[in-house]
Design a protein around this motif. Structure first.
Motif, PDB file in Angstrom:
ATOM      1  N   ILE A  47       0.778  -1.269   0.007  1.00  0.00           N
ATOM      2  CA  ILE A  47       0.027   0.013   0.160  1.00  0.00           C
ATOM      3  C   ILE A  47       0.799   1.172   0.127  1.00  0.00           C
ATOM      4  CG2 ILE A  47      -1.719   1.454   1.387  1.00  0.00           C
ATOM      5  CD1 ILE A  47      -2.773  -1.521   2.551  1.00  0.00           C
ATOM      6  N   ASP A  48       1.865   1.269   0.804  1.00  0.00           N
ATOM      7  CA  ASP A  48       2.693   2.372   0.918  1.00  0.00           C
ATOM      8  C   ASP A  48       3.525   2.600  -0.207  1.00  0.00           C
ATOM      9  OD1 ASP A  48       1.985   2.697   3.710  1.00  0.00           O
ATOM     10  OD2 ASP A  48       3.867   1.897   4.456  1.00  0.00           O
ATOM     11  N   ARG A  49       3.605   1.644  -1.177  1.00  0.00           N
ATOM     12  CA  ARG A  49       4.321   1.895  -2.551  1.00  0.00           C
ATOM     13  C   ARG A  49       3.238   2.248  -3.557  1.00  0.00           C
ATOM     14  NH1 ARG A  49       9.431  -0.209  -3.261  1.00  0.00           N
ATOM     15  NH2 ARG A  49      10.193  -1.515  -1.564  1.00  0.00           N
ATOM     16  N   GLY A  50       2.265   2.439  -3.371  1.00  0.00           N
ATOM     17  CA  GLY A  50       0.924   2.902  -4.171  1.00  0.00           C
ATOM     18  C   GLY A  50      -0.135   1.868  -4.524  1.00  0.00           C
ATOM     19  N   GLY A  51      -0.017   0.732  -3.791  1.00  0.00           N
ATOM     20  CA  GLY A  51      -1.112  -0.097  -4.272  1.00  0.00           C
ATOM     21  C   GLY A  51      -2.531   0.205  -3.644  1.00  0.00           C
ATOM     22  N   PRO A  52      -3.700  -0.192  -4.184  1.00  0.00           N
ATOM     23  CA  PRO A  52      -4.859   0.290  -3.819  1.00  0.00           C
ATOM     24  C   PRO A  52      -5.162  -0.051  -2.218  1.00  0.00           C
ATOM     25  CG  PRO A  52      -5.060  -1.465  -5.306  1.00  0.00           C
ATOM     26  CD  PRO A  52      -3.762  -1.355  -5.333  1.00  0.00           C
ATOM     27  N   PHE A  53      -5.483   0.984  -1.323  1.00  0.00           N
ATOM     28  CA  PHE A  53      -5.830   0.607  -0.139  1.00  0.00           C
ATOM     29  C   PHE A  53      -6.710  -0.605   0.248  1.00  0.00           C
ATOM     30  CE2 PHE A  53      -7.622   2.767   4.084  1.00  0.00           C
ATOM     31  CZ  PHE A  53      -6.617   1.930   4.883  1.00  0.00           C
ATOM     32  N   LEU A  73     -10.021  -5.977   9.105  1.00  0.00           N
ATOM     33  CA  LEU A  73      -9.863  -4.499   9.939  1.00  0.00           C
ATOM     34  C   LEU A  73      -8.930  -3.478   9.803  1.00  0.00           C
ATOM     35  CD1 LEU A  73     -11.082  -6.197  13.376  1.00  0.00           C
ATOM     36  CD2 LEU A  73     -12.550  -4.963  11.713  1.00  0.00           C
ATOM     37  N   TRP A  74      -7.682  -4.248   9.102  1.00  0.00           N
ATOM     38  CA  TRP A  74      -6.553  -3.130   8.809  1.00  0.00           C
ATOM     39  C   TRP A  74      -7.112  -2.145   8.013  1.00  0.00           C
ATOM     40  CZ3 TRP A  74      -1.397  -4.488  10.345  1.00  0.00           C
ATOM     41  CH2 TRP A  74      -0.410  -3.729   9.858  1.00  0.00           C
ATOM     42  N   HIS A  75      -8.120  -2.209   7.006  1.00  0.00           N
ATOM     43  CA  HIS A  75      -8.775  -1.259   6.484  1.00  0.00           C
ATOM     44  C   HIS A  75      -9.648  -0.639   7.318  1.00  0.00           C
ATOM     45  CE1 HIS A  75     -12.036   0.389   3.595  1.00  0.00           C
ATOM     46  NE2 HIS A  75     -10.954   0.759   3.149  1.00  0.00           N
ATOM     47  N   ASP A  76     -10.569  -1.600   7.612  1.00  0.00           N
ATOM     48  CA  ASP A  76     -11.909  -0.893   7.895  1.00  0.00           C
ATOM     49  C   ASP A  76     -11.817  -0.041   9.418  1.00  0.00           C
ATOM     50  OD1 ASP A  76     -13.214  -2.261   6.061  1.00  0.00           O
ATOM     51  OD2 ASP A  76     -14.045  -3.967   7.211  1.00  0.00           O
ATOM     52  N   ASP A  77     -10.971  -0.560  10.396  1.00  0.00           N
ATOM     53  CA  ASP A  77     -10.696   0.121  11.746  1.00  0.00           C
ATOM     54  C   ASP A  77      -9.287   0.843  11.522  1.00  0.00           C
ATOM     55  OD1 ASP A  77     -12.920  -0.677  12.294  1.00  0.00           O
ATOM     56  OD2 ASP A  77     -12.092  -1.812  14.166  1.00  0.00           O
ATOM     57  N   TRP A  78      -8.774   1.248  10.451  1.00  0.00           N
ATOM     58  CA  TRP A  78      -7.345   1.762  10.266  1.00  0.00           C
ATOM     59  C   TRP A  78      -7.278   2.952  10.825  1.00  0.00           C
ATOM     60  CZ3 TRP A  78      -5.058   6.099   8.629  1.00  0.00           C
ATOM     61  CH2 TRP A  78      -3.604   5.879   8.280  1.00  0.00           C
ATOM     62  N   ILE A  79      -8.115   3.712  11.027  1.00  0.00           N
ATOM     63  CA  ILE A  79      -7.848   5.093  12.006  1.00  0.00           C
ATOM     64  C   ILE A  79      -7.537   4.926  13.304  1.00  0.00           C
ATOM     65  CG2 ILE A  79     -10.144   5.920  12.441  1.00  0.00           C
ATOM     66  CD1 ILE A  79      -7.437   8.049  10.921  1.00  0.00           C
ATOM     67  N   GLN A  80      -8.091   3.652  13.832  1.00  0.00           N
ATOM     68  CA  GLN A  80      -7.920   3.362  15.155  1.00  0.00           C
ATOM     69  C   GLN A  80      -6.517   2.827  15.391  1.00  0.00           C
ATOM     70  OE1 GLN A  80     -11.122   1.278  16.942  1.00  0.00           O
ATOM     71  NE2 GLN A  80     -12.597   1.953  15.190  1.00  0.00           N
ATOM     72  N   MET A  81      -5.624   2.358  14.462  1.00  0.00           N
ATOM     73  CA  MET A  81      -4.470   2.195  14.339  1.00  0.00           C
ATOM     74  C   MET A  81      -3.457   3.273  14.459  1.00  0.00           C
ATOM     75  SD  MET A  81      -4.266  -1.180  12.069  1.00  0.00           S
ATOM     76  CE  MET A  81      -5.708  -2.287  11.870  1.00  0.00           C
ATOM     77  N   ALA A  82      -3.984   4.307  13.741  1.00  0.00           N
ATOM     78  CA  ALA A  82      -3.195   5.475  13.446  1.00  0.00           C
ATOM     79  C   ALA A  82      -3.672   6.599  14.362  1.00  0.00           C
ATOM     80  CB  ALA A  82      -3.336   5.789  11.889  1.00  0.00           C
ATOM     81  N   ALA A  83      -3.595   6.448  15.677  1.00  0.00           N
ATOM     82  CA  ALA A  83      -3.889   7.174  16.781  1.00  0.00           C
ATOM     83  C   ALA A  83      -3.437   6.891  18.043  1.00  0.00           C
ATOM     84  CB  ALA A  83      -5.378   7.004  16.847  1.00  0.00           C
ATOM     85  N   ILE A 111      -1.601   5.764  -0.687  1.00  0.00           N
ATOM     86  CA  ILE A 111      -2.454   7.078  -1.369  1.00  0.00           C
ATOM     87  C   ILE A 111      -3.792   7.226  -0.468  1.00  0.00           C
ATOM     88  CG2 ILE A 111      -3.742   7.787  -3.310  1.00  0.00           C
ATOM     89  CD1 ILE A 111      -1.266   6.271  -5.023  1.00  0.00           C
ATOM     90  N   GLY A 112      -4.532   5.916  -0.425  1.00  0.00           N
ATOM     91  CA  GLY A 112      -5.864   5.999  -0.191  1.00  0.00           C
ATOM     92  C   GLY A 112      -5.837   6.167   1.614  1.00  0.00           C
ATOM     93  N   SER A 113      -4.795   5.600   2.248  1.00  0.00           N
ATOM     94  CA  SER A 113      -4.722   5.542   3.587  1.00  0.00           C
ATOM     95  C   SER A 113      -4.420   7.197   4.054  1.00  0.00           C
ATOM     96  CB  SER A 113      -3.802   4.480   4.225  1.00  0.00           C
ATOM     97  OG  SER A 113      -2.460   4.790   3.555  1.00  0.00           O
ATOM     98  N   PHE A 114      -3.402   7.802   3.326  1.00  0.00           N
ATOM     99  CA  PHE A 114      -3.272   9.334   3.502  1.00  0.00           C
ATOM    100  C   PHE A 114      -4.329  10.052   3.578  1.00  0.00           C
ATOM    101  CE2 PHE A 114      -1.588  13.406   2.749  1.00  0.00           C
ATOM    102  CZ  PHE A 114      -0.653  13.525   3.723  1.00  0.00           C
ATOM    103  N   ASP A 115      -5.220   9.958   2.389  1.00  0.00           N
ATOM    104  CA  ASP A 115      -6.049  10.677   2.201  1.00  0.00           C
ATOM    105  C   ASP A 115      -7.104  10.588   3.352  1.00  0.00           C
ATOM    106  OD1 ASP A 115      -5.251  11.722  -0.273  1.00  0.00           O
ATOM    107  OD2 ASP A 115      -6.449  10.464  -1.347  1.00  0.00           O
ATOM    108  N   TYR A 116      -7.412   9.190   3.772  1.00  0.00           N
ATOM    109  CA  TYR A 116      -8.271   9.168   4.801  1.00  0.00           C
ATOM    110  C   TYR A 116      -7.715   9.644   6.053  1.00  0.00           C
ATOM    111  CZ  TYR A 116     -10.850   6.076   8.007  1.00  0.00           C
ATOM    112  OH  TYR A 116     -11.901   5.605   8.995  1.00  0.00           O
ATOM    113  N   ALA A 117      -6.507   9.446   6.396  1.00  0.00           N
ATOM    114  CA  ALA A 117      -5.871  10.204   7.614  1.00  0.00           C
ATOM    115  C   ALA A 117      -6.325  11.692   7.589  1.00  0.00           C
ATOM    116  CB  ALA A 117      -4.459   9.883   7.473  1.00  0.00           C
TER     117      ALA A 117
END
Length: 205
Positions: A47-53, A73-83, A111-117
């Motif tokens: 994902i960090d290399r540009g793969g779809p989130f 949940l790495w996707h669905d609850d991602w913001i709870q990991m980045a907090a 890309i997607g995880s940053f936009d979400y963050a």
């Protein structure tokens, strides 16, 4: 002379602790078994290399039926990991900018995880220059990502002061002559910024 300060994001401005999150929702022994069987950090590197989130995570989940729901949940609850945010680090970033010091990000982030963050942490849009690995197609500590920062900014060597929580990322920057600081907490980083003459003691609080 330092011409720009570069912040990593994960564990510098925002805590990033996936294991801690999973320990809160499943027995630790199960979490350890899942991480031993499934290279979740390797998945995240894609994902960090540009793969779809979402697609990358859900694809990995299908490969491991035993852990499918937890991997998703790495996707669905991602913001709870980045907090949560690390407040003093954010204050240091803003204090530097208030002094007119350019502040860049250099982060392994999809890309997607940053936009979400950014929907939760709007200050992530405030860097003078953002260097996001997902958009660059390369991750730290590969030499190319540091070279790309130099080419885009026109700065190199001791003109750059970079903080990151990972020793391998710091070592790669040090090899290019950058000034570096291994981030072990905001107090040490504040002291380094004062020592470099970039902030006063009062501004670094």
């Amino acid at each position: 002379m330092v011409e720009a300060v570069i912040f990593d994001i994960g564990n510098v401005l925002i805590e990033w602790q996936p294991e801690r999150y999973y320990d809160q929702i499943m027995p630790r022994a199960e979490r350890e078994a899942m991480f031993a069987e499934v290279d979740l950090h390797g998945m995240n590197d894609i994902i960090d290399r540009g793969g779809p989130f979402r697609e990358t995570i859900y694809d990995w989940a299908e490969r491991y039926p035993r852990w499918r729901d937890k991997i998703r949940l790495w996707h669905d609850d991602w913001i709870q990991m980045a907090a949560p945010v690390i407040p003093r680090s954010l204050r240091l970033m803003q204090a530097l900018q208030a002094r007119g010091v350019p502040v860049f990000s250099l982060t392994n982030f999809g890309i997607g995880s940053f936009d979400y963050a950014c929907t939760h942490y709007p200050f992530l849009r405030d860097f003078d220059r953002p260097f996001i690995s997902g958009h660059m197609g390369v991750i730290k500590p590969e030499a190319r990502i540091y070279e790309m920062v130099e080419q885009a900014s026109g700065l190199a060597g001791a003109q750059l002061l970079f903080t990151d929580d990972r020793a391998d990322n710091i070592a790669a920057a040090h090899l290019r002559g950058w000034k570096t600081h291994l981030f072990e907490g905001p107090a040490g980083w504040a002291a380094r910024l004062v020592a470099e003459g970039l902030l006063s003691d009062a501004e670094a609080q």
